[in-house]
Design an enzyme around this catalytic site. Structure first.
Site, PDB file in Angstrom:
ATOM      1  N   GLY A 252       0.822  -1.204   0.000  1.00  0.00           N
ATOM      2  CA  GLY A 252       0.000   0.000   0.000  1.00  0.00           C
ATOM      3  C   GLY A 252       0.852   1.248   0.000  1.00  0.00           C
ATOM      4  O   GLY A 252       2.060   1.188  -0.234  1.00  0.00           O
ATOM      5  N   ASN A 253       0.210   2.372   0.234  1.00  0.00           N
ATOM      6  CA  ASN A 253       0.943   3.642   0.297  1.00  0.00           C
ATOM      7  C   ASN A 253       0.292   4.528   1.347  1.00  0.00           C
ATOM      8  O   ASN A 253      -0.729   4.166   1.932  1.00  0.00           O
ATOM      9  CB  ASN A 253       0.966   4.315  -1.083  1.00  0.00           C
ATOM     10  CG  ASN A 253      -0.415   4.625  -1.589  1.00  0.00           C
ATOM     11  OD1 ASN A 253      -1.113   5.484  -1.043  1.00  0.00           O
ATOM     12  ND2 ASN A 253      -0.857   3.894  -2.607  1.00  0.00           N
ATOM     13  N   ARG A 254       0.891   5.684   1.575  1.00  0.00           N
ATOM     14  CA  ARG A 254       0.479   6.510   2.704  1.00  0.00           C
ATOM     15  C   ARG A 254      -0.554   7.575   2.340  1.00  0.00           C
ATOM     16  O   ARG A 254      -0.797   8.490   3.139  1.00  0.00           O
ATOM     17  CB  ARG A 254       1.716   7.170   3.316  1.00  0.00           C
ATOM     18  CG  ARG A 254       2.647   6.154   3.980  1.00  0.00           C
ATOM     19  CD  ARG A 254       4.033   6.726   4.188  1.00  0.00           C
ATOM     20  NE  ARG A 254       3.985   7.986   4.910  1.00  0.00           N
ATOM     21  CZ  ARG A 254       4.120   8.097   6.224  1.00  0.00           C
ATOM     22  NH1 ARG A 254       4.311   7.031   6.952  1.00  0.00           N
ATOM     23  NH2 ARG A 254       4.081   9.274   6.793  1.00  0.00           N
ATOM     24  N   SER A 255      -1.178   7.471   1.192  1.00  0.00           N
ATOM     25  CA  SER A 255      -2.173   8.486   0.837  1.00  0.00           C
ATOM     26  C   SER A 255      -3.365   8.429   1.790  1.00  0.00           C
ATOM     27  O   SER A 255      -3.937   7.366   2.026  1.00  0.00           O
ATOM     28  CB  SER A 255      -2.657   8.254  -0.599  1.00  0.00           C
ATOM     29  OG  SER A 255      -3.633   9.219  -0.922  1.00  0.00           O
TER      30      SER A 255
END
Ligand code: CTP
Ligand code: CA
Length: 226
Positions: free
Chosen positions: A33-36
């Site tokens: 995933g990512n931190r958005s």
């Protein structure tokens, strides 16, 4: 000057906003995933709704609640987001791609939990590219449709940031590209944002900093003034 509540300049417009960050499953319990946070996208959806637009928010793992009065389609992976936004874009006047879409996904997803005993002391992850949704939407868009991309960059030098943005704009072919600088502490999870907006020819058409709500309104101003 009209207050935000009175300004109904998007009445009759259908806007699709993607927000959040996709997750690409490795196994039933793990993902890439990512931190958005989805905050800027939620702010765009909310501002568009307040200005009278009919809004569909395509939401990928938002950290904050979606606005009540917009239609929400929840998605998880890049390919789910692609399917949803492609369907919605067919009838949209404006598509705003704030979502952080995973560029790659695991080449295979295990149907059962990956066990460290079976894997050993090191583990090579094999990834394959996801579709570039923004590039596809831009290539397939109707002449009267406006497609907006967002570029999150970790580049603090303003000139280099612009250069990255212009190259990205060329690859994507969108009508506007909103560039912002993200880092460990800025951009993604914060309530403030600082952006530069390029038009399709790479010209700076807007610069804004402030709350994500005010930045959202300024972005909508640019889109509607065209
Ligand atoms: N985007 C997309 N599909 C992808 C990757 C990105 O539609 N597979 C969209 C994002 O929603 C965003 C824009 O493209 O609006 C720019 O995303 P970004 O990650 O900054 O650009 P990339 O082309 O993926 O380049 P890189 O990550 O290498 O900087
Ligand atoms: Ca990317």
């Amino acid at each position: 000057e009209a207050t935000r509540a009175e300004r109904r300049d998007l009445a009759g417009k259908h806007i699709v906003v993607t927000a959040g960050g996709t997750r690409e499953p490795l196994d039933p319990v793990r993902y890439l995933g990512n931190r958005s946070s989805g905050k800027q996208g939620v702010a765009v959806a909310q501002a568009a709704r307040q200005r009278g637009a009919e809004v569909v928010l395509i939401a990928a793992h938002l950290d904050i609640p979606a606005p009540d009065d917009v239609e929400v389609r929840s998605v998880s992976t890049a390919r789910e987001l692609q399917r949803a936004v492609t369907e919605e874009a067919a009838t949209a006047d404006i598509v705003v791609m704030t979502a952080a879409v995973a560029d790659f996904r695991p080449a295979s997803t295990s149907t059962s939990k990956i066990k460290k005993e079976k894997v050993g002391d090191s583990y090579q992850l094999s990834l394959v590219a996801n579709p570039d949704i923004l590039a596809e939407l831009s290539a397939g868009k109707r002449a009267d449709q406006v497609v907006v991309g967002f570029a999150a960059e970790t580049e603090s030098d303003p000139q280099a940031l612009l250069e990255l943005g212009r190259r990205k704009l060329e690859r994507k072919g969108c009508d506007y590209l909103v560039i912002n600088n993200v880092g460990w502490k800025t951009g993604f999870s914060t309530d403030e944002n600082e952006v530069v907006v390029l038009d399709s020819r790479g010209r700076i058409v807007m610069e804004a900093s402030g709350s994500k709500a005010s930045v959202a309104d300024r972005i909508l101003d640019v889109i509607t003034s065209a």
